[in-house]
Design a protein around this motif. Structure first.
Motif, PDB file in Angstrom:
ATOM      1  N   CYS A  64       0.853  -1.198   0.000  1.00 24.14           N
ATOM      2  CA  CYS A  64       0.000   0.000   0.000  1.00 24.14           C
ATOM      3  C   CYS A  64       0.881   1.238   0.000  1.00 24.14           C
ATOM      4  O   CYS A  64       1.774   1.378   0.845  1.00 24.14           O
ATOM      5  CB  CYS A  64      -0.911  -0.008   1.229  1.00 24.14           C
ATOM      6  SG  CYS A  64      -1.920   1.485   1.413  1.00 24.14           S
ATOM      7  N   HIS A  66      -0.916   4.340  -0.747  1.00 24.38           N
ATOM      8  CA  HIS A  66      -1.917   5.357  -0.400  1.00 24.38           C
ATOM      9  C   HIS A  66      -3.219   4.637  -0.097  1.00 24.38           C
ATOM     10  O   HIS A  66      -3.468   3.542  -0.611  1.00 24.38           O
ATOM     11  CB  HIS A  66      -2.113   6.362  -1.534  1.00 24.38           C
ATOM     12  CG  HIS A  66      -2.966   7.534  -1.150  1.00 24.38           C
ATOM     13  ND1 HIS A  66      -4.223   7.746  -1.662  1.00 24.38           N
ATOM     14  CD2 HIS A  66      -2.748   8.548  -0.274  1.00 24.38           C
ATOM     15  CE1 HIS A  66      -4.741   8.847  -1.132  1.00 24.38           C
ATOM     16  NE2 HIS A  66      -3.860   9.354  -0.293  1.00 24.38           N
ATOM     17  N   GLU A  67      -4.037   5.238   0.749  1.00 25.12           N
ATOM     18  CA  GLU A  67      -5.262   4.563   1.176  1.00 25.12           C
ATOM     19  C   GLU A  67      -6.387   5.579   1.304  1.00 25.12           C
ATOM     20  O   GLU A  67      -6.176   6.711   1.763  1.00 25.12           O
ATOM     21  CB  GLU A  67      -5.009   3.879   2.526  1.00 25.12           C
ATOM     22  CG  GLU A  67      -6.119   2.955   2.968  1.00 25.12           C
ATOM     23  CD  GLU A  67      -5.699   2.104   4.165  1.00 25.12           C
ATOM     24  OE1 GLU A  67      -6.478   2.011   5.119  1.00 25.12           O
ATOM     25  OE2 GLU A  67      -4.578   1.552   4.122  1.00 25.12           O
ATOM     26  N   THR A  69     -10.080   6.121   3.105  1.00 21.21           N
ATOM     27  CA  THR A  69     -10.837   5.571   4.231  1.00 21.21           C
ATOM     28  C   THR A  69     -12.263   6.101   4.287  1.00 21.21           C
ATOM     29  O   THR A  69     -12.964   5.871   5.279  1.00 21.21           O
ATOM     30  CB  THR A  69     -10.121   5.880   5.559  1.00 21.21           C
ATOM     31  OG1 THR A  69      -9.926   7.298   5.673  1.00 21.21           O
ATOM     32  CG2 THR A  69      -8.774   5.187   5.619  1.00 21.21           C
ATOM     33  N   TYR A  89      -7.366   1.732  -7.308  1.00 21.52           N
ATOM     34  CA  TYR A  89      -7.551   1.388  -5.904  1.00 21.52           C
ATOM     35  C   TYR A  89      -8.388   0.115  -5.802  1.00 21.52           C
ATOM     36  O   TYR A  89      -9.336  -0.085  -6.578  1.00 21.52           O
ATOM     37  CB  TYR A  89      -8.265   2.518  -5.158  1.00 21.52           C
ATOM     38  CG  TYR A  89      -7.409   3.737  -4.894  1.00 21.52           C
ATOM     39  CD1 TYR A  89      -6.834   3.951  -3.646  1.00 21.52           C
ATOM     40  CD2 TYR A  89      -7.175   4.676  -5.896  1.00 21.52           C
ATOM     41  CE1 TYR A  89      -6.049   5.075  -3.395  1.00 21.52           C
ATOM     42  CE2 TYR A  89      -6.399   5.799  -5.657  1.00 21.52           C
ATOM     43  CZ  TYR A  89      -5.842   5.989  -4.403  1.00 21.52           C
ATOM     44  OH  TYR A  89      -5.067   7.102  -4.170  1.00 21.52           O
ATOM     45  N   GLY A  91     -10.418  -2.446  -2.889  1.00 19.63           N
ATOM     46  CA  GLY A  91     -10.851  -2.526  -1.492  1.00 19.63           C
ATOM     47  C   GLY A  91     -12.351  -2.623  -1.379  1.00 19.63           C
ATOM     48  O   GLY A  91     -13.025  -3.147  -2.265  1.00 19.63           O
ATOM     49  N   CYS A 108     -14.412   1.687   5.589  1.00 24.64           N
ATOM     50  CA  CYS A 108     -14.019   1.843   4.188  1.00 24.64           C
ATOM     51  C   CYS A 108     -12.506   1.710   4.121  1.00 24.64           C
ATOM     52  O   CYS A 108     -11.782   2.332   4.904  1.00 24.64           O
ATOM     53  CB  CYS A 108     -14.465   3.205   3.645  1.00 24.64           C
ATOM     54  SG  CYS A 108     -13.868   3.584   1.980  1.00 24.64           S
ATOM     55  N   ARG A 109     -12.028   0.900   3.193  1.00 23.79           N
ATOM     56  CA  ARG A 109     -10.584   0.760   3.017  1.00 23.79           C
ATOM     57  C   ARG A 109     -10.309   0.464   1.550  1.00 23.79           C
ATOM     58  O   ARG A 109     -10.626  -0.626   1.054  1.00 23.79           O
ATOM     59  CB  ARG A 109     -10.047  -0.351   3.912  1.00 23.79           C
ATOM     60  CG  ARG A 109      -8.521  -0.345   4.004  1.00 23.79           C
ATOM     61  CD  ARG A 109      -7.997  -1.204   5.133  1.00 23.79           C
ATOM     62  NE  ARG A 109      -6.546  -1.093   5.208  1.00 23.79           N
ATOM     63  CZ  ARG A 109      -5.781  -1.803   6.031  1.00 23.79           C
ATOM     64  NH1 ARG A 109      -6.345  -2.682   6.849  1.00 23.79           N
ATOM     65  NH2 ARG A 109      -4.479  -1.643   6.032  1.00 23.79           N
ATOM     66  N   LEU A 110      -9.744   1.429   0.854  1.00 18.79           N
ATOM     67  CA  LEU A 110      -9.421   1.311  -0.557  1.00 18.79           C
ATOM     68  C   LEU A 110      -7.935   1.605  -0.718  1.00 18.79           C
ATOM     69  O   LEU A 110      -7.455   2.675  -0.329  1.00 18.79           O
ATOM     70  CB  LEU A 110     -10.256   2.273  -1.394  1.00 18.79           C
ATOM     71  CG  LEU A 110     -11.756   1.948  -1.462  1.00 18.79           C
ATOM     72  CD1 LEU A 110     -12.562   3.191  -1.759  1.00 18.79           C
ATOM     73  CD2 LEU A 110     -12.022   0.872  -2.501  1.00 18.79           C
ATOM     74  N   VAL A 111      -7.200   0.672  -1.293  1.00 20.71           N
ATOM     75  CA  VAL A 111      -5.745   0.667  -1.273  1.00 20.71           C
ATOM     76  C   VAL A 111      -5.189   0.904  -2.677  1.00 20.71           C
ATOM     77  O   VAL A 111      -5.606   0.257  -3.643  1.00 20.71           O
ATOM     78  CB  VAL A 111      -5.238  -0.693  -0.733  1.00 20.71           C
ATOM     79  CG1 VAL A 111      -3.750  -0.846  -0.954  1.00 20.71           C
ATOM     80  CG2 VAL A 111      -5.582  -0.840   0.739  1.00 20.71           C
ATOM     81  N   PRO A 113      -2.012   0.020  -4.419  1.00 24.72           N
ATOM     82  CA  PRO A 113      -0.953  -0.921  -4.044  1.00 24.72           C
ATOM     83  C   PRO A 113       0.422  -0.503  -4.549  1.00 24.72           C
ATOM     84  O   PRO A 113       0.556   0.271  -5.500  1.00 24.72           O
ATOM     85  CB  PRO A 113      -1.402  -2.221  -4.719  1.00 24.72           C
ATOM     86  CG  PRO A 113      -2.151  -1.759  -5.929  1.00 24.72           C
ATOM     87  CD  PRO A 113      -2.846  -0.479  -5.518  1.00 24.72           C
ATOM     88  N   PHE A 231      -5.574  -8.143   4.648  1.00 26.80           N
ATOM     89  CA  PHE A 231      -4.849  -6.953   5.079  1.00 26.80           C
ATOM     90  C   PHE A 231      -3.750  -7.282   6.068  1.00 26.80           C
ATOM     91  O   PHE A 231      -2.820  -6.487   6.248  1.00 26.80           O
ATOM     92  CB  PHE A 231      -5.823  -5.940   5.684  1.00 26.80           C
ATOM     93  CG  PHE A 231      -6.775  -5.351   4.672  1.00 26.80           C
ATOM     94  CD1 PHE A 231      -6.322  -4.494   3.683  1.00 26.80           C
ATOM     95  CD2 PHE A 231      -8.123  -5.671   4.690  1.00 26.80           C
ATOM     96  CE1 PHE A 231      -7.183  -3.949   2.740  1.00 26.80           C
ATOM     97  CE2 PHE A 231      -9.007  -5.142   3.760  1.00 26.80           C
ATOM     98  CZ  PHE A 231      -8.528  -4.281   2.785  1.00 26.80           C
TER      99      PHE A 231
END
Length: 433
Positions: A64, A66-67, A69, A89, A91, A108-111, A113, A231
């Motif tokens: 990861c 950047h993420e 949320t 992204y 997630g 919410c979690r969008l990665v 990579p 994760f």
């Protein structure tokens, strides 16, 4: 080794570039099993995504840089994205952001990579993502080189062996009867015509490699979205879901109303008779109409030229569903964050009206849904696609938890809906022995 050398040459060239934002270097490689390659890696998060359809690309994501949320951040990240390279992204969102009680997953979690493995048709590429600002160029290059050096060769997945486990359902059947009776009561129905009740089935004592289970599961679910999120080493969420939340291609939107279920028995003539029964069943048609109406109402402020097909039967390995396809054109500047807020959760997994159904679920379901029935997928500037995370499993040490839901409307019978829940987890139970 040749592929890594080629990428390092591209990284050396980036040392003298002053541009900020996303940079992506890529090289063609050969990988036989994406899930075998993913399982061999030591970098987390570990993510797998394959959209519904044999012609769709396969993606593996590692690490990861950047993420995101919250859905509100999605519009911000792409609003200033005018570069040639657009970030992808991967997630998801919890079913209910107020009750997201799965540690490590969040509401919410969008990665974005560090590393992506992508197969389109016969071509497979390894991509290395870097995000530069005015001050981090050397540190970012060093981190990318370290991630590249950590990659392990593809290895066979551990075999999926028969398991010994004890099953615990929450709610149990007496509790289920009470919940169904509450939802089907005339006074409740007058205000809330549909609530989707769910059940978790914990298989305690089961020790399973999540990617081995997903690999076996996908062989029985080729018509489904196939995805997994790990994760951290101790838990993973995997799914083979038949349901699309939406697909966006530039400004064109595809979504669907998937609600109404009947089993399959494996005999072609009998399955056709069951499909006809499903098409003619008032309870299932009502359930699907409620989903259609809610989706169209929620899309109305965001789209124009919406079209809806007549219901048809979607045939899966053990089940058949009623399905209507919906297409529309998005108004200018409508973002994926707005689409997620409007469409998730759909009445197919929550109920209608949404807030009243969610309030009942919060107050009465005895387990935490987490990302079950959430929205999982991939988003980018050009194309985004999210699946509704049904037909899913949460895998932790010595426990596999399976999830299933059933839409409760007027005329629903507790025993029949309980049997539907069992049908929906039968695929995975068969794989676990």
């Amino acid at each position: 080794m040749l592929a890594q050398t080629h990428i390092k040459e591209q990284l050396d060239a980036l040392r003298h570039d002053k541009a900020c934002g996303l940079a992506r270097v890529r090289v063609a490689i050969e990988v036989d099993s994406f899930l075998g390659w993913l399982n061999a890696q030591t970098l987390y998060p570990r993510i797998y995504w394959h959209a519904r359809g044999s012609d769709k690309p396969h993606y593996v994501a590692l690490g990861c840089i950047h993420e995101l949320t919250g859905p509100e951040q999605i519009q911000q990240i792409f609003a200033h994205d005018n570069q040639d390279e657009s970030p992808r992204y991967y997630g998801g969102l919890a079913f209910d952001p107020r009750q997201h009680d799965w540690q490590g997953f969040g509401p919410c979690r969008l990665v974005l990579p560090r590393i992506e493995l992508i197969r389109r048709g016969e071509c497979t590429h390894l991509c290395l993502n870097l995000w530069f600002d005015e001050h981090n160029r050397e540190a970012e290059l060093d981190s990318a080189i370290a991630a590249l050096a950590s990659l392990q060769p593809e290895a066979p997945l551990p075999p999926l062996l028969p398991q010994q486990w004890q099953r615990h359902d929450s709610p149990d059947f007496p509790q289920w009867q009470t919940l169904v009776a509450a939802v089907t009561a005339p006074d409740f129905q007058a205000q809330t015509p549909k609530v989707v009740l769910s059940r978790e089935s914990r298989l305690e004592g089961a020790r399973v490699n999540p990617w081995s289970l997903l690999a076996s599961w996908t062989l029985q679910a080729e018509e489904c979205f196939q995805f997994g999120f790990q994760f951290e080493p101790e838990q993973a969420f995997i799914a083979c879901s038949p349901e699309r939340l939406y697909r966006r291609e530039q400004r064109h939107l595809y979504t669907e109303a998937l609600a109404g279920t009947i089993r399959r028995c494996g005999d072609e003539a009998a399955d056709a008779q069951l499909a006809a029964e499903l098409m003619g069943d008032g309870k299932n048609r009502l359930e699907n109409r409620l989903v259609q109406a809610d989706i169209l109402q929620r899309l109305a402020p965001l789209t124009h030229d919406a079209t809806l097909t007549e219901p048809r039967v979607l045939k899966l390995r053990l089940l058949q569903h009623l399905k209507c396809d919906i297409e529309a054109e998005l108004h200018p500047a409508v973002s994926d964050g707005q689409l997620l807020a409007a469409l998730h959760p759909t009445p197919a997994v929550g109920g209608a009206p949404r807030e009243a159904a969610l309030r009942f679920i919060r107050d009465h379901e005895p387990h935490a849904r987490g990302w079950y029935a959430g929205a999982c997928g991939m988003l980018s500037r050009e194309t985004s696609e999210f699946s509704v995370a049904i037909r899913s499993a949460l895998i932790r040490p010595q426990t596999v938890t399976l999830f299933a839901g059933a839409g409760i409307v007027a005329g629903s019978e507790p025993a029949a809906e309980w049997a539907e829940l069992d049908n929906k987890i039968a695929n995975v139970l068969s794989l676990l022995g």
